[in-house]
Design a protein around this motif. Structure first.
Motif, PDB file in Angstrom:
ATOM      1  N   VAL A 374       0.853  -1.189   0.000  1.00 33.01           N
ATOM      2  CA  VAL A 374       0.000   0.000   0.000  1.00 33.01           C
ATOM      3  C   VAL A 374       0.886   1.235   0.000  1.00 33.01           C
ATOM      4  O   VAL A 374       2.001   1.215   0.545  1.00 33.01           O
ATOM      5  CB  VAL A 374      -0.954  -0.017   1.218  1.00 33.01           C
ATOM      6  CG1 VAL A 374      -0.194  -0.097   2.520  1.00 33.01           C
ATOM      7  CG2 VAL A 374      -1.866   1.212   1.225  1.00 33.01           C
ATOM      8  N   ARG A 375       0.408   2.291  -0.622  1.00 33.64           N
ATOM      9  CA  ARG A 375       1.139   3.565  -0.674  1.00 33.64           C
ATOM     10  C   ARG A 375       0.150   4.709  -0.521  1.00 33.64           C
ATOM     11  O   ARG A 375      -0.873   4.753  -1.209  1.00 33.64           O
ATOM     12  CB  ARG A 375       1.861   3.694  -2.015  1.00 33.64           C
ATOM     13  CG  ARG A 375       2.523   5.060  -2.263  1.00 33.64           C
ATOM     14  CD  ARG A 375       3.791   5.205  -1.440  1.00 33.64           C
ATOM     15  NE  ARG A 375       4.691   6.217  -1.980  1.00 33.64           N
ATOM     16  CZ  ARG A 375       4.791   7.471  -1.507  1.00 33.64           C
ATOM     17  NH1 ARG A 375       4.038   7.860  -0.484  1.00 33.64           N
ATOM     18  NH2 ARG A 375       5.644   8.320  -2.049  1.00 33.64           N
ATOM     19  N   THR A 376       0.444   5.616   0.400  1.00 28.80           N
ATOM     20  CA  THR A 376      -0.340   6.839   0.552  1.00 28.80           C
ATOM     21  C   THR A 376       0.560   8.029   0.301  1.00 28.80           C
ATOM     22  O   THR A 376       1.695   8.071   0.774  1.00 28.80           O
ATOM     23  CB  THR A 376      -0.958   6.942   1.958  1.00 28.80           C
ATOM     24  OG1 THR A 376      -1.801   5.817   2.191  1.00 28.80           O
ATOM     25  CG2 THR A 376      -1.804   8.199   2.083  1.00 28.80           C
ATOM     26  N   ALA A 377       0.059   8.998  -0.454  1.00 31.59           N
ATOM     27  CA  ALA A 377       0.789  10.229  -0.726  1.00 31.59           C
ATOM     28  C   ALA A 377      -0.186  11.394  -0.686  1.00 31.59           C
ATOM     29  O   ALA A 377      -1.351  11.254  -1.075  1.00 31.59           O
ATOM     30  CB  ALA A 377       1.474  10.164  -2.089  1.00 31.59           C
ATOM     31  N   ALA A 378       0.293  12.545  -0.204  1.00 34.75           N
ATOM     32  CA  ALA A 378      -0.578  13.711  -0.046  1.00 34.75           C
ATOM     33  C   ALA A 378       0.200  14.984  -0.306  1.00 34.75           C
ATOM     34  O   ALA A 378       1.432  15.018  -0.182  1.00 34.75           O
ATOM     35  CB  ALA A 378      -1.164  13.743   1.373  1.00 34.75           C
ATOM     36  N   THR A 379      -0.516  16.029  -0.657  1.00 33.97           N
ATOM     37  CA  THR A 379       0.103  17.338  -0.769  1.00 33.97           C
ATOM     38  C   THR A 379       0.495  17.818   0.621  1.00 33.97           C
ATOM     39  O   THR A 379      -0.024  17.348   1.640  1.00 33.97           O
ATOM     40  CB  THR A 379      -0.864  18.335  -1.414  1.00 33.97           C
ATOM     41  OG1 THR A 379      -2.115  18.327  -0.702  1.00 33.97           O
ATOM     42  CG2 THR A 379      -1.128  17.974  -2.875  1.00 33.97           C
ATOM     43  N   VAL A 385      -5.108  13.819  -1.290  1.00 35.47           N
ATOM     44  CA  VAL A 385      -4.421  12.608  -0.844  1.00 35.47           C
ATOM     45  C   VAL A 385      -4.889  11.426  -1.679  1.00 35.47           C
ATOM     46  O   VAL A 385      -6.049  11.359  -2.097  1.00 35.47           O
ATOM     47  CB  VAL A 385      -4.653  12.367   0.671  1.00 35.47           C
ATOM     48  CG1 VAL A 385      -6.117  12.250   0.995  1.00 35.47           C
ATOM     49  CG2 VAL A 385      -3.902  11.144   1.163  1.00 35.47           C
ATOM     50  N   LEU A 386      -3.974  10.513  -1.934  1.00 41.07           N
ATOM     51  CA  LEU A 386      -4.274   9.303  -2.697  1.00 41.07           C
ATOM     52  C   LEU A 386      -3.686   8.107  -1.970  1.00 41.07           C
ATOM     53  O   LEU A 386      -2.530   8.133  -1.540  1.00 41.07           O
ATOM     54  CB  LEU A 386      -3.653   9.387  -4.097  1.00 41.07           C
ATOM     55  CG  LEU A 386      -3.650   8.075  -4.919  1.00 41.07           C
ATOM     56  CD1 LEU A 386      -5.051   7.791  -5.447  1.00 41.07           C
ATOM     57  CD2 LEU A 386      -2.653   8.145  -6.067  1.00 41.07           C
ATOM     58  N   THR A 387      -4.484   7.055  -1.826  1.00 46.23           N
ATOM     59  CA  THR A 387      -3.988   5.772  -1.333  1.00 46.23           C
ATOM     60  C   THR A 387      -4.283   4.713  -2.383  1.00 46.23           C
ATOM     61  O   THR A 387      -5.406   4.632  -2.880  1.00 46.23           O
ATOM     62  CB  THR A 387      -4.657   5.376  -0.008  1.00 46.23           C
ATOM     63  OG1 THR A 387      -4.383   6.369   0.980  1.00 46.23           O
ATOM     64  CG2 THR A 387      -4.144   4.030   0.483  1.00 46.23           C
ATOM     65  N   PHE A 388      -3.273   3.932  -2.743  1.00 48.09           N
ATOM     66  CA  PHE A 388      -3.529   2.788  -3.611  1.00 48.09           C
ATOM     67  C   PHE A 388      -2.943   1.545  -2.970  1.00 48.09           C
ATOM     68  O   PHE A 388      -2.029   1.614  -2.140  1.00 48.09           O
ATOM     69  CB  PHE A 388      -2.961   3.004  -5.026  1.00 48.09           C
ATOM     70  CG  PHE A 388      -1.485   2.778  -5.166  1.00 48.09           C
ATOM     71  CD1 PHE A 388      -0.964   1.507  -5.379  1.00 48.09           C
ATOM     72  CD2 PHE A 388      -0.597   3.845  -5.103  1.00 48.09           C
ATOM     73  CE1 PHE A 388       0.405   1.299  -5.522  1.00 48.09           C
ATOM     74  CE2 PHE A 388       0.772   3.644  -5.252  1.00 48.09           C
ATOM     75  CZ  PHE A 388       1.265   2.369  -5.459  1.00 48.09           C
ATOM     76  N   ARG A 389      -3.494   0.401  -3.337  1.00 47.82           N
ATOM     77  CA  ARG A 389      -2.993  -0.850  -2.794  1.00 47.82           C
ATOM     78  C   ARG A 389      -3.145  -1.965  -3.809  1.00 47.82           C
ATOM     79  O   ARG A 389      -3.970  -1.883  -4.733  1.00 47.82           O
ATOM     80  CB  ARG A 389      -3.734  -1.239  -1.507  1.00 47.82           C
ATOM     81  CG  ARG A 389      -5.231  -1.447  -1.668  1.00 47.82           C
ATOM     82  CD  ARG A 389      -5.858  -2.095  -0.450  1.00 47.82           C
ATOM     83  NE  ARG A 389      -5.408  -3.464  -0.273  1.00 47.82           N
ATOM     84  CZ  ARG A 389      -6.232  -4.500  -0.140  1.00 47.82           C
ATOM     85  NH1 ARG A 389      -7.548  -4.331  -0.173  1.00 47.82           N
ATOM     86  NH2 ARG A 389      -5.750  -5.714   0.019  1.00 47.82           N
ATOM     87  N   LEU A 404       1.637   6.397 -11.292  1.00 47.67           N
ATOM     88  CA  LEU A 404       0.304   6.589 -10.734  1.00 47.67           C
ATOM     89  C   LEU A 404       0.223   7.874  -9.909  1.00 47.67           C
ATOM     90  O   LEU A 404      -0.753   8.624  -9.993  1.00 47.67           O
ATOM     91  CB  LEU A 404      -0.076   5.379  -9.878  1.00 47.67           C
ATOM     92  CG  LEU A 404      -1.502   5.372  -9.320  1.00 47.67           C
ATOM     93  CD1 LEU A 404      -2.522   5.389 -10.448  1.00 47.67           C
ATOM     94  CD2 LEU A 404      -1.728   4.167  -8.434  1.00 47.67           C
ATOM     95  N   LEU A 405       1.253   8.153  -9.102  1.00 44.22           N
ATOM     96  CA  LEU A 405       1.246   9.364  -8.306  1.00 44.22           C
ATOM     97  C   LEU A 405       1.276  10.604  -9.207  1.00 44.22           C
ATOM     98  O   LEU A 405       0.594  11.605  -8.933  1.00 44.22           O
ATOM     99  CB  LEU A 405       2.447   9.387  -7.352  1.00 44.22           C
ATOM    100  CG  LEU A 405       2.465   8.305  -6.271  1.00 44.22           C
ATOM    101  CD1 LEU A 405       3.694   8.487  -5.370  1.00 44.22           C
ATOM    102  CD2 LEU A 405       1.199   8.320  -5.432  1.00 44.22           C
ATOM    103  N   ALA A 406       2.041  10.543 -10.289  1.00 44.36           N
ATOM    104  CA  ALA A 406       2.084  11.672 -11.222  1.00 44.36           C
ATOM    105  C   ALA A 406       0.729  11.872 -11.885  1.00 44.36           C
ATOM    106  O   ALA A 406       0.295  13.011 -12.103  1.00 44.36           O
ATOM    107  CB  ALA A 406       3.167  11.442 -12.277  1.00 44.36           C
ATOM    108  N   ALA A 407       0.039  10.786 -12.194  1.00 40.99           N
ATOM    109  CA  ALA A 407      -1.288  10.914 -12.806  1.00 40.99           C
ATOM    110  C   ALA A 407      -2.258  11.629 -11.871  1.00 40.99           C
ATOM    111  O   ALA A 407      -3.160  12.350 -12.316  1.00 40.99           O
ATOM    112  CB  ALA A 407      -1.826   9.520 -13.169  1.00 40.99           C
TER     113      ALA A 407
END
Length: 411
Positions: A374-379, A385-389, A404-407
């Protein structure tokens, strides 16, 4: 790096479901929806899912301070959910499930379908869409994302002057760390938080599969040569020790203290520390190794304070949004958390920055357990914020995570 628009041409039977307001014109497909299926094809995951959240200031959010008049907004939070899985075209189902949809804003959700069952999934001979699909409300193991929760508690205790980040470990845990090149009398809590302690990673021996007590984990680490103290070297042992410090300072376990200080105030109803419980709360899907073995049942003590937590996509989005918006830490402690100087730009305290190709920097953490990545990234402000798994050990193509984060975060 392929352009996100061109990725739509890649053949894949996937489920990508959108839910839009009946009164609004259909929105353009988010760029993440074109990228997500690649986690299944090139990334070789049985299934992948994401939940993106854009959260303007809300005076009704639990624990949020009152907004100043110029900060108030009537714009509701925006949610977007998408999932992709390996299935045949005949098995692909597209639709909406309003019972799982966000109450406000836009979003999407896969239908619940049949309950996932044992002896299904990759390599079982009975792979079904229902067994592999990731639903919006599924619980899963978040691995090292637990470290952000633990670091938050330690920094709260520092703000309350119950400990100092300059404290030597020996002040709280006398005699725990005595190695050939390491001594708890000289090792600070700051060094643990930033992974600059020199403590070896005990999971080098256990491979994340053998449950150990915290003391056993430390002894296992001390049996190895120290990495260079003062230099950044990621080690799960650091956060196992911080969990012990929390208990010594508060008289309560790291799990109880984190629930009291973070999980309950933010109403993270899908987040918990399972202790020795090997099962996941319902609902949940299955978890597989890269070789297709079902590892849904797992003793979380293999990770302890470094990775025990179970959560949901929505709870992780809410947590990181609240943390970066300043709802959990006073400004001085949040600045310390985001300071990466000690780790030469690689890591703060319990989270790390990643600069994307467009120049945007996002903050968050990843987590890996057997059967789960799993990865979470936020401003920086927590507004987006986005979480994907994926329901396996990782993504086979490591470049896909940045794609995916760039998208999501690049214009």
């Amino acid at each position: 790096m392929p352009n996100a628009r061109t990725l739509l041409a890649i053949p894949l039977a996937v489920t990508l479901i959108g839910l839009t307001s009946a009164s609004a014109p259909p929105a353009a497909e988010p760029a993440t929806d074109a990228t997500l299926p690649l986690l299944v094809t090139r990334g070789k995951a049985p299934a992948a899912a994401l939940l993106a959240h854009e959260a303007p200031w809300s005076t009704t959010a639990p624990g949020a301070p009152d907004a100043q008049p110029e900060q108030r907004t009537t714009r509701p939070p925006q949610w977007h959910f998408a999932q992709a899985n390996r299935t045949t075209a005949a098995d692909t189902t597209t639709g909406t499930d309003k019972s799982q949809a966000p109450a406000t804003g836009t979003g999407s959700s896969a239908p619940t379908g049949r309950d996932p069952g044992a002896n299904t999934g990759p390599g079982s001979g009975r792979s079904t869409d229902a067994a592999i699909r990731i639903r919006r409300t599924d619980h899963f193991r978040v691995g090292s994302i637990t470290k952000t929760f633990i670091a938050t508690v330690v920094l709260q205790l520092a703000a309350e002057h119950r400990l100092s980040l300059s404290d030597p470990v020996d002040l709280h845990l006398p005699g725990l760390i005595r190695g050939k090149h390491l001594d708890g009398r000289a090792l600070t809590l700051r060094a643990l938080l930033t992974h600059t302690s020199g403590l070896a990673d005990y999971t080098t021996d256990t491979k994340g599969l053998v449950p150990l007590t915290p003391a056993e984990a430390v002894r296992t680490a001390l049996a190895h040569p120290a990495t260079a103290p003062g230099r950044w070297s990621y080690s799960n042992t650091n956060y196992v020790v911080l969990g012990m410090v929390i208990q010594q300072v508060t008289g309560r376990s790291y799990a109880t203290e984190t629930e009291r200080r973070v999980i309950t105030p933010l109403r993270l109803s899908g987040t918990s520390f399972p202790g020795n419980r090997t099962t996941l709360p319902s609902p949940h899907g299955r978890a597989y190794t890269s070789g297709g073995r079902d590892v849904t049942a797992l003793n979380p003590r293999v990770a302890g304070a470094a990775g025990e937590l179970v959560s949901t996509l929505a709870d992780l989005d809410r947590f990181y949004s609240a943390l970066l918006a300043g709802r959990l830490l006073p400004a001085p402690q949040l600045r310390q958390m985001l300071n990466t100087r000690a780790a030469e730009g690689s890591y703060g305290m319990g989270l790390y920055p990643q600069k994307l190709p467009c120049g945007t920097t996002v903050w968050g953490h990843n987590g890996r357990m057997a059967g789960s990545y799993v990865r979470t990234a936020a401003t920086r402000d927590g507004d987006r914020v986005l979480t994907f798994r994926v329901n396996t050990d990782g993504v086979a193509d490591p470049d896909l995570e940045r794609t995916l984060l760039a998208a999501e975060f690049c214009p």
